[in-house]
Design an enzyme around this catalytic site. Structure first.
Site, PDB file in Angstrom:
ATOM      1  N   HIS A 126       0.747  -1.471   0.164  1.00 26.17           N
ATOM      2  CA  HIS A 126      -0.308   0.143  -0.050  1.00 26.17           C
ATOM      3  C   HIS A 126       1.094   1.089  -0.161  1.00 26.17           C
ATOM      4  O   HIS A 126       0.557   2.278   0.353  1.00 26.17           O
ATOM      5  CB  HIS A 126      -0.826   0.057   1.000  1.00 26.17           C
ATOM      6  CG  HIS A 126      -2.102  -1.217   0.996  1.00 26.17           C
ATOM      7  ND1 HIS A 126      -3.245  -0.775  -0.118  1.00 26.17           N
ATOM      8  CD2 HIS A 126      -2.318  -2.323   1.691  1.00 26.17           C
ATOM      9  CE1 HIS A 126      -4.119  -1.929   0.448  1.00 26.17           C
ATOM     10  NE2 HIS A 126      -3.054  -2.806   0.943  1.00 26.17           N
ATOM     11  N   ASP A 168       3.837  -0.974  -4.720  1.00 25.68           N
ATOM     12  CA  ASP A 168       2.201  -1.185  -5.125  1.00 25.68           C
ATOM     13  C   ASP A 168       2.903  -1.286  -6.735  1.00 25.68           C
ATOM     14  O   ASP A 168       2.606  -2.131  -7.781  1.00 25.68           O
ATOM     15  CB  ASP A 168       1.452  -0.718  -5.369  1.00 25.68           C
ATOM     16  CG  ASP A 168       0.888  -0.875  -3.549  1.00 25.68           C
ATOM     17  OD1 ASP A 168       1.472  -1.674  -3.294  1.00 25.68           O
ATOM     18  OD2 ASP A 168      -0.237  -0.482  -3.074  1.00 25.68           O
TER      19      ASP A 168
END
Length: 188
Positions: free
Chosen positions: A137, A142
């Site tokens: 996150h 990511d």
């Protein structure tokens, strides 16, 4: 925040890939100019003290736009969500939004991996597929995991006849379904 119209960007991370090779990365925290909601801090680990000295989005956009370039294909896991925040930020700063083509690994994963995973969260996919990068996150983590996932999905798609970007874009849609041609039989 949960929606682009009233949310702000706290971090941008991107990776530029070509043919499986990493050509470069982009990462910066962004001062959103307001308090970070507690649920965002819990999710990302980004605190107000981390962004207080970070540049505002208006200062970040020129270098990010330059990094993206004019002919890149933008890829993301639920890419519309990310692009909605970027479009809102660009509009607020008086810039035109990206007109790049985009590939969303979420519907591709749903189409190509539906019987192999319990859900299609990026973390689940990275774990189950043993991707080299694990999402956290955080923007760059990511982005790296999404790049790894794209390569796995392209390989899987190639096995069923997907040969280029246009094929990849239509694959998650009904028109990309091998059975879609049979629907014409129902016209009468």
């Amino acid at each position: 925040g949960g929606a682009a119209k009233d949310g702000q960007i706290t971090e941008i991370g991107a990776v530029k890939l070509r043919g499986g090779e990493c050509l470069g990365t982009y990462q910066t925290l962004v001062n959103p100019g307001r308090a970070i909601p507690p649920e965002i801090t819990v999710l990302t680990g980004i605190t107000e003290s981390m962004v207080v000295r970070a540049p505002p989005i208006d200062a970040v956009l020129p270098s990010f736009i330059d990094f993206v370039g004019t002919d890149s294909v933008l890829v993301g896991h639920n890419v519309r969500y990310d692009l909605s925040f970027m479009a809102a930020a660009m509009e607020r700063s008086g810039r035109d939004k990206f007109t790049h083509r985009s590939v969303d690994t979420l519907p591709l994963a749903r189409r190509l991996l539906r019987d192999e995973v319990p859900n299609f969260r990026l973390g689940t996919l990275a774990n189950r597929l043993r991707l080299p990068h694990q999402p956290s996150h955080r923007a760059l983590d990511d982005a790296l995991a999404t790049g790894d996932l794209l390569h796995v999905l392209r390989e899987r798609a190639g096995a069923i006849g997907v040969t280029g970007l246009d094929d990849l874009l239509v694959l998650p849609k009904m028109a990309g379904n091998a059975q879609a041609q049979k629907l014409k039989l129902t016209d009468q």
